[in-house]
Scaffold this motif. Structure first.
Motif, PDB file in Angstrom:
ATOM      1  N   PRO A  85       0.831  -1.206   0.000  1.00 10.58           N
ATOM      2  CA  PRO A  85       0.000   0.000   0.000  1.00 10.58           C
ATOM      3  C   PRO A  85       0.862   1.251   0.000  1.00 10.58           C
ATOM      4  CG  PRO A  85       0.087  -0.938   2.197  1.00 10.58           C
ATOM      5  CD  PRO A  85       0.834  -1.888   1.310  1.00 10.58           C
ATOM      6  N   LEU A  86       0.253   2.345  -0.450  1.00  8.27           N
ATOM      7  CA  LEU A  86       0.968   3.618  -0.432  1.00  8.27           C
ATOM      8  C   LEU A  86       1.362   4.002   0.984  1.00  8.27           C
ATOM      9  CD1 LEU A  86      -0.984   6.090  -2.733  1.00  8.27           C
ATOM     10  CD2 LEU A  86       1.291   5.207  -3.088  1.00  8.27           C
ATOM     11  N   ALA A  87       0.421   3.756   1.898  1.00  6.48           N
ATOM     12  CA  ALA A  87       0.659   4.156   3.277  1.00  6.48           C
ATOM     13  C   ALA A  87      -0.134   3.244   4.199  1.00  6.48           C
ATOM     14  CB  ALA A  87       0.207   5.592   3.496  1.00  6.48           C
ATOM     15  N   ARG A  88       0.418   2.962   5.358  1.00 10.45           N
ATOM     16  CA  ARG A  88      -0.304   2.168   6.340  1.00 10.45           C
ATOM     17  C   ARG A  88       0.234   2.520   7.709  1.00 10.45           C
ATOM     18  NH1 ARG A  88       2.825  -3.103   7.768  1.00 10.45           N
ATOM     19  NH2 ARG A  88       4.899  -2.185   7.526  1.00 10.45           N
ATOM     20  N   LYS A  89      -0.550   2.146   8.723  1.00  9.97           N
ATOM     21  CA  LYS A  89      -0.119   2.386  10.092  1.00  9.97           C
ATOM     22  C   LYS A  89       0.974   1.380  10.422  1.00  9.97           C
ATOM     23  CE  LYS A  89      -1.691   4.295  14.170  1.00  9.97           C
ATOM     24  NZ  LYS A  89      -2.116   5.610  14.413  1.00  9.97           N
ATOM     25  N   ASN A 100       5.225  11.368  13.450  1.00 13.37           N
ATOM     26  CA  ASN A 100       4.454  10.983  12.270  1.00 13.37           C
ATOM     27  C   ASN A 100       5.180   9.915  11.467  1.00 13.37           C
ATOM     28  OD1 ASN A 100       2.499  12.858  12.898  1.00 13.37           O
ATOM     29  ND2 ASN A 100       3.297  14.428  11.526  1.00 13.37           N
ATOM     30  N   GLN A 115       4.794   6.601  13.245  1.00 12.00           N
ATOM     31  CA  GLN A 115       3.444   6.039  13.283  1.00 12.00           C
ATOM     32  C   GLN A 115       2.976   5.492  11.949  1.00 12.00           C
ATOM     33  OE1 GLN A 115       1.015   9.169  14.822  1.00 12.00           O
ATOM     34  NE2 GLN A 115       1.287   8.490  16.944  1.00 12.00           N
ATOM     35  N   HIS A 116       3.321   6.176  10.863  1.00 15.54           N
ATOM     36  CA  HIS A 116       2.821   5.744   9.565  1.00 15.54           C
ATOM     37  C   HIS A 116       3.971   5.370   8.647  1.00 15.54           C
ATOM     38  CE1 HIS A 116      -1.249   7.165  10.469  1.00 15.54           C
ATOM     39  NE2 HIS A 116      -0.659   8.192  11.044  1.00 15.54           N
ATOM     40  N   ILE A 174      -8.569   7.722   1.698  1.00 15.16           N
ATOM     41  CA  ILE A 174      -8.419   6.689   2.723  1.00 15.16           C
ATOM     42  C   ILE A 174      -9.011   5.390   2.176  1.00 15.16           C
ATOM     43  CG2 ILE A 174      -9.091   6.011   5.074  1.00 15.16           C
ATOM     44  CD1 ILE A 174      -7.183   8.286   5.132  1.00 15.16           C
TER      45      ILE A 174
END
Lengths: 512, 175
Positions: free
Chosen positions: A105-109, A269, A272-273, A331
């Protein structure tokens, strides 16, 4: 009030609002109060006098027209906006296909365990050895150059066949660029009769002649915290000991507690991500910076600064005057719902390969991470962003390319013609220097002397002038080569060059 | 007095050329745009706003009706106003431009203006003292501006980029 006046007043109010609370605001206020005491200032005509001064001095760009939409402020020429939009779309597609191929994914937690690990390793991310073989850079400078070469103004007729009207270089758009007489005026302080650091501080020159006095003036400027004077002063170069403070003064960076807190927030930040672009940054720094003779010591700093940079939403405000626009995403599961629309990465900037070269030289000056970060961010939103977007601005990369080609063609026509004939268009060699502001090509002390002048003149045009000066310097060797590869070889190593003599000779001592 | 835009009809461009249009090959450098104001009561024109597209110099002429008995006359309001300092480069090529009434050097205004205002004379100063009405209006403006500044809140961006703590993204959007 005339509509024109009320629009100007509104803009002034907005500027004042933005400056409020900053060190510069306090300086301006003090100066204003001091000036009001002077007898020659007439209160009743003060407003008109100032407006007149703004117009005549040309120091401030006139406020934009009220009918102009926001995109006009980013870039006035429609065909350039369109070209920038297409280029951006290509980058988005490239990143999306990487996501799909790698199923990442582009971004995740970031999972809690990973978060803890990253926090522990924050100051030594360079020791990590993740598998990054599947990641590839989103774009390289040479892709960008091809886009610039294909830029066309639909209203400009140069004809498809080669005629006296076609430009002989690679850039085909008719932007206005300065010639040597105009550059001499613009860069007057680089003239033969003015002392320069980089020339008049060499070991053969007694320091009493220039250097001592110049250092003394620099200390005075710093003591008075005079930002405008610092900008003027630094045109003659900055003494090494004063450079970090002078640059901070010119860029209006003062490390307040809230700035350090902000940097810590960015770091949180990052922890976290987890972003896909983080891996690209990591790979880029690992492969190139860690092998670079000058920059390998700063590897850890580079990760920290670039990762934090990607999370910094305050960078988004520069898109008001950048022709580029930040990429958008939604999102997961909320595609098309505007309340779940976000920018990606948070700062809106997908980095090209070797972007770290814009940060690395600053590591020599600033050792405290949050200060290093602030300085880099300010350098980016003031100058370096112009090297990565398609625009008609005089300091934009398109103008720099055209300025370089025009200078070479006008003042070294034999060399230019020869290189063209052998299939070695000069811009193909100099583009990579300019797009990196010569970082990674010059010796560090020379690079910093060059960046002094970028700050002093508030313009990137000096990059194009230096590029032309380098070609002029190696002209004799270049006239003898017979291929692009050989030309590249002649210009491969710039690490021994002294930039200030080159610039001075090219601008002020060449017979034109 | 609030500003209102006047409905006008802008005709297509006509090229000014010497000689026969069919046989000459040159591209004309002068184009004419007619603007008419059909069905509009007399008004006072303050400003003309347009977006340029590669015009280097602009001249504006107006047709003036002086009275019922004399024929209408063409008057030049603006001659060769420079929009592009270097016509061969992009400077000014696509800029937004406003032309104001006070820029026109002509002292007489066309009759279709209902209340022609004479050129502003500089306010005579009373023996070194500033004109009180001017100063008071300036002060009022400054006060209004400070009020505007105070009213808008200082927004220091906290810098959140996520939505309710979530920043899980799959792909970039093209729109």
């Amino acid at each position: 009030m005339l509509q024109e006046e009320s629009d100007i007043s509104l803009i002034i109010a907005q500027i004042v609002q933005k400056l409020k609370g900053s060190n510069l605001y306090a300086q301006l206020e003090r100066q204003a109060w001091a000036s009001l005491q002077r007898p020659e200032i007439k209160l009743e005509s003060l407003k008109e006098d100032i407006k007149e001064f703004f117009k005549i001095s040309g120091l401030f760009p006139l406020p934009s027209h009220p009918a102009a939409p926001p995109e006009h402020l980013k870039e006035p020429l429609v065909y350039m906006r369109k070209a920038q939009g297409s280029w951006e779309k290509r980058i988005l597609k490239s990143l999306n296909s990487m996501c799909t191929e790698l199923s990442i994914p582009l971004a995740r937690k970031r999972p809690a365990g990973d978060q803890k690990e990253l926090l522990n390793k924050w100051n030594e991310m360079g020791t990590d050895e993740p598998d990054l073989s599947l990641f590839r850079p989103v774009y390289a400078p040479k892709d960008f150059l091809e886009v610039l070469i294909n830029l066309r103004n639909p209203n400009y007729e140069n004809g498809d066949s080669l005629s006296f009207r076609t430009h002989l270089g690679l850039i085909q758009v008719p932007l206005k660029v300065k010639d040597i007489p105009e550059l001499k005026e613009c860069f007057a302080e680089l003239g033969l009769n003015t002392g320069q650091l980089g020339i008049d501080d060499s070991t053969q020159v007694p320091p009493e002649l220039f250097e001592n006095e110049h250092v003394r003036i620099g200390q005075k400027v710093l003591a008075e915290q005079d930002s405008a004077a610092a900008q003027q002063y630094i045109r003659q170069g900055s003494p090494t000991a004063l450079r970090a403070e002078l640059w901070a003064l010119i860029l209006n960076i003062s490390s307040q507690p809230e700035d350090i807190l902000y940097y810590e927030q960015l770091k949180t930040n990052v922890i976290q991500h987890d972003l896909l672009v983080d891996s690209l940054i990591y790979k880029d720094v690992k492969l190139t910076a860690s092998n670079d003779d000058y920059y390998f010591v700063f590897e850890d700093y580079l990760y920290q600064v670039l990762l934090c940079f990607s999370r910094d939403t305050s960078v988004l405000s520069h898109f008001a005057y950048n022709s580029a626009s930040p990429p958008k995403s939604y999102i997961r599961g909320k595609l098309g719902l505007e309340e779940y629309a976000v920018f990606y990465p948070p700062n809106g900037k997908i980095l090209s390969i070797n972007f770290f070269l814009s940060v690395a030289p600053l590591c020599f000056l600033y050792h405290e991470p949050s200060k290093l970060y602030q300085i880099f961010r300010e350098m980016y939103v003031r100058f370096f962003f112009r090297l990565h977007s398609i625009s008609s601005h005089p300091s934009g990369i398109v103008s720099l390319c055209l300025l370089f080609e025009t200078l070479l063609q006008t003042y070294l026509p034999q060399l230019f013609y020869h290189l063209r004939e052998i299939g070695a268009q000069p811009l193909r060699i100099s583009f990579k220097w300019m797009v990196r502001a010569f970082s990674g090509y010059l010796a560090t002390d020379q690079l910093l002397l060059l960046w002094d002048r970028i700050l002093g003149y508030n313009s990137l045009e000096i990059l194009a002038v230096l590029a032309a000066a380098v070609f002029a310097f190696r002209a004799v060797n270049l006239m003898e080569v017979t291929s692009l590869a050989a030309a590249e070889a002649v210009l491969a190593d710039l690490s021994t060059l002294k930039v200030m003599p080159l610039l001075q000779i090219f601008l002020f001592a060449t017979v034109t | 007095m609030s500003r209102v835009s006047v409905p006008c009809h802008v005709k297509g461009t006509v090229a000014l050329q010497v000689g026969d249009v069919r046989t000459s090959h040159g591209r004309p450098g002068v184009l004419v745009i007619d603007v008419t104001f059909p069905n509009v009561a007399p008004f006072e024109l303050q400003e003309i706003t347009f977006k340029n597209y590669y015009t280097a110099f602009l001249s504006i002429r107006v047709r003036q009706h002086t009275s019922m008995h004399t024929p209408a006359k063409w008057v030049t309001c603006l001659r060769d106003y420079c929009l592009m300092p270097d016509p061969h480069s992009e400077e000014g090529a696509q800029e937004y431009v406003s032309l104001f009434k006070h820029q026109s050097p002509s002292m007489t205004f066309p009759k279709w203006l209902s209340h022609p205002v004479p050129c502003e004379q500089p306010v005579p100063l009373l023996e070194g003292l500033p004109d009180p009405s001017r100063v008071s209006s300036e002060v009022q403006q400054m006060w209004a501006l400070t009020e505007m500044i105070r009213a808008s809140h200082t927004s220091t961006r906290i810098g959140r980029f996520d939505v309710d703590g979530c920043y899980d993204l799959n792909l970039l959007s093209y729109t």
